[in-house]
Design an enzyme around this catalytic site. Sequence first.
Site, PDB file in Angstrom:
ATOM      1  N   GLU A 152       0.826  -1.202   0.000  1.00 37.46           N
ATOM      2  CA  GLU A 152       0.000   0.000   0.000  1.00 37.46           C
ATOM      3  C   GLU A 152       0.860   1.251   0.000  1.00 37.46           C
ATOM      4  OE1 GLU A 152      -2.207  -0.391   3.582  1.00 37.46           O
ATOM      5  OE2 GLU A 152      -2.919  -2.410   3.076  1.00 37.46           O
ATOM      6  N   CYS A 211       3.399   8.397   1.540  1.00 37.84           N
ATOM      7  CA  CYS A 211       3.766   7.375   2.513  1.00 37.84           C
ATOM      8  C   CYS A 211       3.936   6.068   1.754  1.00 37.84           C
ATOM      9  CB  CYS A 211       2.686   7.247   3.581  1.00 37.84           C
ATOM     10  SG  CYS A 211       3.042   5.985   4.826  1.00 37.84           S
ATOM     11  N   CYS A 268       5.608  -7.577   7.113  1.00 35.90           N
ATOM     12  CA  CYS A 268       6.617  -7.103   8.065  1.00 35.90           C
ATOM     13  C   CYS A 268       6.949  -8.228   9.037  1.00 35.90           C
ATOM     14  CB  CYS A 268       6.102  -5.878   8.824  1.00 35.90           C
ATOM     15  SG  CYS A 268       7.307  -5.147   9.968  1.00 35.90           S
ATOM     16  N   CYS A 294       4.867  -6.471  15.752  1.00 36.67           N
ATOM     17  CA  CYS A 294       4.250  -5.582  16.742  1.00 36.67           C
ATOM     18  C   CYS A 294       2.759  -5.903  16.809  1.00 36.67           C
ATOM     19  CB  CYS A 294       4.470  -4.126  16.353  1.00 36.67           C
ATOM     20  SG  CYS A 294       6.228  -3.666  16.267  1.00 36.67           S
ATOM     21  N   CYS A 334      -0.172  -3.619  15.229  1.00 39.56           N
ATOM     22  CA  CYS A 334      -0.022  -3.195  13.836  1.00 39.56           C
ATOM     23  C   CYS A 334      -0.632  -4.225  12.893  1.00 39.56           C
ATOM     24  CB  CYS A 334       1.454  -3.000  13.514  1.00 39.56           C
ATOM     25  SG  CYS A 334       1.803  -2.647  11.777  1.00 39.56           S
ATOM     26  N   CYS A 394      -1.270   1.348   7.934  1.00 41.27           N
ATOM     27  CA  CYS A 394      -0.591   0.451   7.003  1.00 41.27           C
ATOM     28  C   CYS A 394      -1.002  -1.002   7.252  1.00 41.27           C
ATOM     29  CB  CYS A 394       0.916   0.610   7.106  1.00 41.27           C
ATOM     30  SG  CYS A 394       1.610   0.324   8.734  1.00 41.27           S
TER      31      CYS A 394
END
Length: 380
Positions: free
Chosen positions: A114, A127, A134, A138, A141, A372
């Site tokens: 994105e 952005c 990822c 975390c 997120c 995100c």
Amino acid sequence: MSPMPEPTHLPLVLTPPRGRAKPPRHLADLTLAERLEEATRLGLPGFRARQLSVHYFDRLVDDPEQMTDLPLAQRAELVTGFLPELMTPLRTLEADRGTTRKTLWRLFDGALVESVLMRYPDRATMCVSSQAGCGMACPFCATGQGGLQRNMSTAEIVEQVVAGARALARGEVPGGPGRVSNVVFMGMGEPLANYHAVVGAVRRLTSPAPDGLGMSARGVTVSTVGLVPRIRQLAAEGLPVTLALSLHAPDDELRNELVPINTRYSVAETVEAAWDYARTTKRRVSIEYAMMRGINDQAHRADLLADVLGSVGDPAPWGWVHVNLIPLNEVRGSKFTRSSDEDMDTFQRRLLERGISTTMRDTRGSDIDAACGQLAATEG
């Protein structure tokens, strides 16, 4: 006491899974000198590579028919060889009367990423994502919940910015024709875990046209959850970009849960590396702090954050650090929720009273899943 997040035991993947096909090599993966060499290797005049660079970075052309200075007989071959299609837009959502545009892209291998274009009266910010997924895990997120699929190439990162630049230049965003003035590496992925591609992208964004887009390095922000060796490496690159450290907690006990990489690099180590970055580059570091109700938003944690940031020193009269408080963009089904306005105001006031420069981030695009990973999660 307020409830603590459950411990996270997911592996901290710092490298992508092996065996995946690489993205096609693109002009934006190469320096201008490397493009000239590639053209020569293909038996083409070197100036053809420069012409293509002008079309891509300067004129923002994506239609081969508009590249009329290229010989018609070689045009398709040149474009296919130097400007292969890297990503396909699947969905574009708009908010804030069209001035915030989030695009979901499908990469060549089906991975989803994105990017978000945000236009303000005085600037336009892109952005961008640096990884598909990822590996930092975390728990609050959306991207971190899906794990890491792969690193993105330099050109895939750059193409997100070029796509935004085209939309602005063509007047597709309210406000008339414009240009991208700022880029923040705060989309999907941990930028410093894809270090070489990200630094390559920064160099391409900031190199003068036709080598790159000709942006100011001071308009580029690279975020990290705290990969200390990479922070120190970035400080030595000679690139005066802004470093944004996603801290989210001022103490190791809580940060170990919210940002699992903290079990490798403690709060003290991470903040010291950030301070060294500011001292070396003479660029103020941004501390990103997502405000989570009952988790990290207590007044005593504001005091502790001020203590931590004030413990390392001050390399310049204007202060080495700025705290960016972020109202949490909530993920559906997550137990992590946004702090109350009252608690956020108190937190900010406590930092300001301690002399810590602090602002509350503008929350744009919450109605289009602008955090995100949210849009990719719903599509995937």
